[in-house]
Scaffold this active site. Structure first.
Site, PDB file in Angstrom:
ATOM      1  N   HIS A   1     -14.656  79.670  -3.895  1.00  0.00           N
ATOM      2  CA  HIS A   1     -13.921  80.578  -3.119  1.00  0.00           C
ATOM      3  C   HIS A   1     -14.711  80.627  -1.828  1.00  0.00           C
ATOM      4  O   HIS A   1     -13.981  80.764  -0.759  1.00  0.00           O
ATOM      5  CB  HIS A   1     -14.230  82.172  -3.654  1.00  0.00           C
TER       6      HIS A   1
ATOM      7  N   ASP B   1      -4.460  77.983  -4.077  1.00  0.00           N
ATOM      8  CA  ASP B   1      -5.029  77.917  -5.471  1.00  0.00           C
ATOM      9  C   ASP B   1      -5.996  76.528  -5.610  1.00  0.00           C
ATOM     10  O   ASP B   1      -5.668  75.440  -4.974  1.00  0.00           O
ATOM     11  CB  ASP B   1      -3.712  77.674  -6.458  1.00  0.00           C
TER      12      ASP B   1
ATOM     13  N   LEU C   1      -0.120  83.093  17.035  1.00  0.00           N
ATOM     14  CA  LEU C   1       0.037  83.065  15.531  1.00  0.00           C
ATOM     15  C   LEU C   1      -0.105  84.409  14.993  1.00  0.00           C
ATOM     16  O   LEU C   1      -0.941  85.437  15.426  1.00  0.00           O
ATOM     17  CB  LEU C   1      -0.846  82.289  14.950  1.00  0.00           C
TER      18      LEU C   1
END
Ligand code: IPE
Ligand code: IPE
Ligand code: MG
Length: 252
Positions: free
Chosen positions: A39, A22, A133
């Site tokens: 963004h 955020d 991962l």
């Protein structure tokens, strides 16, 4: 449960980290830029956390990219987010494969454009054999939606006579949620200073340690991740037991 009390000196590391990324909009606004610039900058922080998590041996990293509530944003911002999602997917898959990262998406993808859905499937397919991962990207995801879709699927099983009502357990319901097969998050990180979960993995985070960072997502770097990991290391996870039981001073 997940806490290993057998070796008190072992470093406690999260197997699964879930992140609410955020603060992109505020990052841009503070610089006099349009929110969408935040963004774009946020994508760089995504690349960095994926690589640092892989280096630190984190098993699973789940990133909240777009919530089921984010459709409420201005149309232009939503459309920039969608195209950024598509271009990032196309440009990053090679790097994921090189880093042995397996990518999966959670969320309701039916509403996305055909092009985006194809790119999502393609990226999942291209990284399917990667064994490092596990990167999970939550897109058009909502924790309540996840519980509802699991409940619907389990009701179908019961109606079809393949399950009895008493077979509906935490375990069988969990197996129908989006993160089935992966451990629950050990550590939740939210940047941007808000202290809320915003309908992220509400079912899976029943016992997750919560960490809130004031820095905005584009500023979240390796050093910030290490601060979160150091904080997690100091947490005592009790899962309902007493602190004494956890450190092994009292018999179970
Ligand atoms: C998070 O940053 C990114 C998405 C929700 C896609 P925000 O866009 O929410 O940034 P702030 O909270 O407005 O600063
Ligand atoms: C949560 O951030 C969703 C993502 C990071 C994708 P928001 O910025 O949308 O959360 P709220 O609405 O402020 O709670
Ligand atoms: Mg926000």
């Amino acid at each position: 449960m997940q806490h290993d009390s057998s070796d008190k000196h072992a470093i406690q590391r999260p197997r699964h980290i879930a992140v609410v990324m955020d603060g992109n909009g505020r990052w841009a606004t503070r610089r006099g830029l349009p929110r969408t610039a935040g963004h774009r900058e946020g994508v760089k922080a995504v690349r960095a956390i994926v690589e640092s998590s892989a280096e630190r041996g984190v098993g699973t990293l789940t990133l909240f990219a777009f919530s089921s509530e984010n459709w409420r944003r201005p149309r232009n911002e939503v459309s920039v987010l969608m195209s950024l999602f598509l271009t990032t997917l196309r440009s990053e898959v090679r790097r994921l494969v090189d880093n042995n990262v397996r990518l999966r998406f959670i969320g309701d993808r039916q509403v996305f454009s055909e092009r985006l859905r194809v790119a999502m499937n393609q990226a999942e397919g291209d990284t399917r054999d990667c064994s490092g991962l596990n990167l999970v990207v939550a897109a058009n995801y909502g924790g309540r939606w996840d519980i509802v879709q699991a409940a619907r699927r389990i009701s179908d099983q019961v109606l079809a006579g393949r399950m009895l009502p008493e077979d509906v357990t935490e375990h069988s319901l969990n197996d129908l949620t989006c993160l089935a097969g992966l451990p629950d998050p050990d550590l939740f990180i939210r940047t941007g200073g808000e202290r809320r979960i915003s309908n992220f993995l509400i079912w899976q985070m029943a016992y997750t340690e919560l960490y809130f960072a004031d820095c905005l997502w584009p500023d979240f770097d390796e050093a910030e991740l290490d601060l979160a990991l150091a904080d997690f290391e100091r947490r005592q996870r009790r899962f309902g037991q007493t602190g004494e039981q956890v450190i092994g001073r009292v018999d179970a």
